[in-house]
Write an enzyme that holds these catalytic residues in place. Structure first.
Site, short mmCIF file in Angstrom:
data_model
loop_
_atom_site.label_atom_id
_atom_site.label_comp_id
_atom_site.label_asym_id
_atom_site.label_seq_id
_atom_site.Cartn_x
_atom_site.Cartn_y
_atom_site.Cartn_z
N THR A 33 1.31 -3.00 4.86
CA THR A 33 0.40 -4.09 4.37
C THR A 33 -1.18 -3.25 4.13
O THR A 33 -1.68 -2.74 5.00
CB THR A 33 0.15 -4.94 5.85
N LYS A 79 -4.92 -3.24 3.33
CA LYS A 79 -5.71 -3.43 4.06
C LYS A 79 -7.15 -3.26 2.86
O LYS A 79 -6.86 -1.97 2.88
CB LYS A 79 -5.98 -3.49 5.80
N LYS A 103 -7.31 -7.00 4.09
CA LYS A 103 -6.32 -8.17 3.38
C LYS A 103 -6.31 -8.61 1.94
O LYS A 103 -6.53 -9.39 1.08
CB LYS A 103 -5.69 -9.07 4.25
N HIS A 154 7.88 -13.58 5.11
CA HIS A 154 6.51 -13.68 6.08
C HIS A 154 7.17 -15.04 6.88
O HIS A 154 7.07 -15.78 6.49
CB HIS A 154 5.30 -13.41 5.81
N HIS A 158 9.69 -10.52 9.39
CA HIS A 158 8.97 -10.42 10.28
C HIS A 158 9.75 -11.18 11.74
O HIS A 158 9.40 -11.92 11.42
CB HIS A 158 7.85 -10.91 9.97
N SER A 202 5.82 -5.09 12.69
CA SER A 202 5.03 -4.80 12.21
C SER A 202 3.77 -5.64 13.02
O SER A 202 4.39 -6.64 13.41
CB SER A 202 5.04 -6.16 10.53
#
Length: 441
Positions: free
Chosen positions: A163, A165, A167, A284, A317, A369
């Site tokens: 992911t 960042k 974010k 997600h 996820h 995650s």
């Protein structure tokens, strides 16, 4: 007149301990905490009534239909071991109560109204058995595990993600650069954070363009297929579809959706679009803890996971077992199997209340995650196996030398763990030796 008005106890109509469940029934297991003085049978029957045909009183129009055909039935109640005044109430719903192919309608019926019920102190939906007759009305995941592997040409190992960042706050150009560095270092995927949609500092179209550029550059240099989960979640279904269409026009392999905040209707529409247009769909679960974190109230995540498999998504996820977010190992592995396998046997020790037969509905890759890093790699490889996505956000970008070395470290650690496992070594015991040796070369 033949109609007898008045208020009756729910259990007289809706508690039927001798009922034999049908293969076509949707079965639910509720954890019920009745108010003091309310017998568990009455509480269980109340849940069955209010989530199917009942209301608080007998009504004249009950005579115009066959309640026996349409009513939900509480057919079994058992006390929860080690908990005071908690019961598992099993409820069977006739299939005719639900619209085909609509997770939205299923949830509106089963959990739409009963959770505010006065007779209950708390209520939690622990599990659902979806009969093949109902699951066959759903398309399910756009592609599934095998088709995804074939599209990406990646076999025999978990996939690696990251992911990006921070974010929020990066410009599109800098964001694209961060994506490129990670993919170039050896990751398979990078990811938009769940709250990256289209904000003033980075509009979605700019982000999509720069990320596509990063993907193609990294692919050309590594000879591997790469992807970035472009978050198509938006304020309206039309806008969401517009973003997915643009992603398809760019030729990227995968888009993303926040399925709980976006809603099941939007999610199912997007899943259908993705199958029709060859896009993978990453899901997600933002907002899930609002619903599933309380132990005695809400909906367990395994139910939300089943709902997602029906609505459609190729990744979801599912917690890490080892990182910064909570999740017990056996319970997590229980719903990981519910996402991936075709048939899952009832096993209460893993929180699985019903055997579930998915009858060849494609599987979903679980995504680990949240707070994981290189030193978790042996445990993750062992716990999740090959059919999973391991996502390291800070665990990649937090590398002291930057993104690309962080990505290299993750890829090296993963390849080393997979090789060690294939050679028959014990990852749980030797994990801490495998990684330093791999990092030397």
């Amino acid at each position: 007149v033949g109609f007898k008005a008045g208020v009756k106890d729910y259990k007289l109509t809706y508690y039927t301990p001798d009922y034999q469940t049908k293969a076509t029934d949707i079965l639910a297991a509720f954890r019920v905490t009745p108010q003091p003085g309310v017998p568990p049978e009455e509480a269980g029957a109340a849940v069955a009534a209010e989530s199917s045909t009942g209301t608080w009183t007998t009504v004249w129009t009950d005579g115009l239909t066959s309640l026996d055909r349409y009513k939900g039935r509480c057919y079994h109640i058992e006390p929860v071991a080690g908990e005071e005044n908690q019961y598992i109430a099993y409820v069977a719903y006739p299939l005719d109560l639900f619209e085909e192919g609509s997770v939205t309608n299923m949830f509106t019926s089963i959990v739409g109204n009963v959770f505010g019920f006065k007779a209950l102190r708390a209520l939690r939906l622990e599990d659902l058995r979806i009969p093949p007759a109902y699951s066959k009305t759903f398309q399910g995941p756009p592609h599934g595990i095998q088709v995804e592997r074939d599209k990406l040409n990646k076999y025999g190992r978990p996939l690696l993600g990251c992911t990006i960042k921070p974010k929020l706050g990066l410009s599109a150009k800098n964001y694209g650069r961060a994506v490129y560095e990670c993919l170039r270092g050896g990751l398979d995927f990078t990811k938009d954070d769940e709250n990256v949609n289209s904000q003033p500092f980075m509009r979605w179209r700019d982000r999509f363009l720069f990320c596509a550029e990063a993907i193609y550059k990294a692919q050309a240099e590594t000879g591997e297929i790469k992807g970035h989960y472009l978050n198509a979640t938006a304020g309206t279904c039309e806008e969401m579809t517009k973003r997915a269409v643009f992603a398809r026009e760019l030729g990227v392999p995968i888009v993303m959706h926040d399925y709980l905040t976006g809603g099941f209707t939007a999610n199912t529409s997007l899943a259908h679009y993705c199958r029709d247009n060859g896009l993978l769909l990453h899901i997600h679960r933002a907002m899930h803890a609002v619903i599933d974190r309380q132990k005695n109230h809400g909906i367990h995540f395994r139910v939300l996971a089943k709902a997602l498999r029906m609505s459609g998504g190729d990744h979801i996820h599912s917690g890490t077992v080892v990182g910064k977010l909570e999740g017990e190992r056996d319970i997590t592995l229980g719903f990981v199997d519910l996402l991936r396998e075709e048939y899952i046997e009832k096993d209460r020790s893993r929180g699985i209340y019903f055997s579930q037969d998915w009858v060849s509905l494609p599987g979903v890759l679980p995504v680990a995650s949240g707070g994981i890093h290189v030193w978790h790699m042996p445990a993750l490889t062992e716990i999740f196996g090959d059919d999973s996505v391991l996502q390291f956000g800070g665990g990649t970008l937090g590398h002291p030398w930057g993104n690309r070395p962080g990505a290299v470290a993750n890829r090296v650690a993963l390849e080393a763990c997979v090789q060690a496992r294939n050679e028959g070594r014990d990852l749980a015991r030797e994990g801490n030796e495998i990684i330093p040796v791999a990092s030397k070369w």
